[in-house]
Design a protein around this motif. Sequence first.
Motif, PDB file in Angstrom:
ATOM      1  N   MET A  72      -1.936  10.402 -18.733  1.00  8.47           N
ATOM      2  CA  MET A  72      -1.881  12.035 -18.520  1.00  8.47           C
ATOM      3  C   MET A  72      -2.721  12.835 -19.753  1.00  8.47           C
ATOM      4  N   SER A  73      -2.785  11.951 -20.854  1.00  9.79           N
ATOM      5  CA  SER A  73      -3.818  12.602 -21.823  1.00  9.79           C
ATOM      6  C   SER A  73      -4.997  13.726 -21.459  1.00  9.79           C
ATOM      7  N   GLY A  74      -4.855  14.603 -22.094  1.00 10.77           N
ATOM      8  CA  GLY A  74      -6.006  15.743 -21.948  1.00 10.77           C
ATOM      9  C   GLY A  74      -5.682  16.713 -20.426  1.00 10.77           C
ATOM     10  N   SER A  75      -4.556  16.413 -19.965  1.00 14.92           N
ATOM     11  CA  SER A  75      -4.417  17.196 -18.623  1.00 14.92           C
ATOM     12  C   SER A  75      -2.933  17.660 -18.670  1.00 14.92           C
ATOM     13  N   GLN A  76      -2.716  18.720 -17.778  1.00 19.64           N
ATOM     14  CA  GLN A  76      -1.349  19.078 -17.608  1.00 19.64           C
ATOM     15  C   GLN A  76      -0.627  17.970 -16.657  1.00 19.64           C
ATOM     16  N   PRO A  77       0.485  17.600 -17.129  1.00 24.17           N
ATOM     17  CA  PRO A  77       1.298  16.956 -15.840  1.00 24.17           C
ATOM     18  C   PRO A  77       1.665  17.677 -14.860  1.00 24.17           C
ATOM     19  N   PRO A  78       1.640  17.204 -13.369  1.00 19.73           N
ATOM     20  CA  PRO A  78       2.407  18.181 -12.267  1.00 19.73           C
ATOM     21  C   PRO A  78       3.714  18.514 -12.642  1.00 19.73           C
ATOM     22  N   ARG A  79       4.055  19.753 -12.075  1.00 20.83           N
ATOM     23  CA  ARG A  79       5.397  20.413 -12.360  1.00 20.83           C
ATOM     24  C   ARG A  79       6.452  19.377 -12.211  1.00 20.83           C
ATOM     25  N   GLU A  80       6.187  18.631 -11.068  1.00 17.94           N
ATOM     26  CA  GLU A  80       7.342  17.638 -10.675  1.00 17.94           C
ATOM     27  C   GLU A  80       7.546  16.488 -11.527  1.00 17.94           C
ATOM     28  N   ALA A  81       6.563  16.404 -12.527  1.00 19.70           N
ATOM     29  CA  ALA A  81       6.838  15.261 -13.569  1.00 19.70           C
ATOM     30  C   ALA A  81       7.584  15.961 -14.654  1.00 19.70           C
ATOM     31  N   ILE A  82       7.848  17.233 -14.850  1.00 14.36           N
ATOM     32  CA  ILE A  82       8.581  17.883 -16.033  1.00 14.36           C
ATOM     33  C   ILE A  82       9.932  18.122 -15.478  1.00 14.36           C
ATOM     34  N   PRO A  83      10.894  17.352 -15.956  1.00 16.08           N
ATOM     35  CA  PRO A  83      12.308  17.471 -15.444  1.00 16.08           C
ATOM     36  C   PRO A  83      12.836  18.833 -15.704  1.00 16.08           C
ATOM     37  N   ILE A  84      12.557  19.462 -16.803  1.00 22.89           N
ATOM     38  CA  ILE A  84      13.168  20.623 -17.099  1.00 22.89           C
ATOM     39  C   ILE A  84      12.654  21.817 -16.329  1.00 22.89           C
ATOM     40  N   GLU A  85      11.278  21.623 -15.731  1.00 19.25           N
ATOM     41  CA  GLU A  85      10.646  22.538 -14.783  1.00 19.25           C
ATOM     42  C   GLU A  85      11.462  22.321 -13.406  1.00 19.25           C
ATOM     43  N   MET A  86      12.200  21.351 -13.057  1.00 19.04           N
ATOM     44  CA  MET A  86      12.838  21.150 -11.822  1.00 19.04           C
ATOM     45  C   MET A  86      14.361  21.317 -11.701  1.00 19.04           C
ATOM     46  N   VAL A  87      14.790  21.847 -12.730  1.00 18.95           N
ATOM     47  CA  VAL A  87      16.330  22.014 -12.883  1.00 18.95           C
ATOM     48  C   VAL A  87      17.011  22.911 -11.567  1.00 18.95           C
ATOM     49  N   GLY A  88      16.486  23.764 -11.373  1.00 18.99           N
ATOM     50  CA  GLY A  88      16.924  24.782 -10.237  1.00 18.99           C
ATOM     51  C   GLY A  88      16.625  23.936  -8.896  1.00 18.99           C
ATOM     52  N   GLU A  89      15.896  23.018  -8.818  1.00 13.47           N
ATOM     53  CA  GLU A  89      15.609  22.108  -7.570  1.00 13.47           C
ATOM     54  C   GLU A  89      16.867  20.932  -7.248  1.00 13.47           C
TER      55      GLU A  89
END
Length: 85
Positions: A10-27
């Motif tokens: 993932m270096s040098g790039s933004q991981p996809p939103r679904e790879a970031i647990p805190i971003e998926m809390v509401g789902e």
Amino acid sequence: RFEMGYGSRMSGSQPPREAIPIEMVGESRTPVFIAHGTADSVVSIEQSRAYTARARAAGRTVELMECEGEGHSFSLTANKITELE
């Protein structure tokens, strides 16, 4: 293990939103259990605390087990047993 090398890909790039647990809390619709070592030098315990707070604020069921002195992989037998109970 899944996380081995994950960051390097993932270096040098933004991981996809679904790879970031805190971003998926509401789902999340299922209860979440997190076991996290307080001495983890790979993923800060603060990330699990923040996730827990946000999930609870969203009305989700979440339990955070903080294992004193443990790192990223649990080594103390008592914590391994507690995690599995």
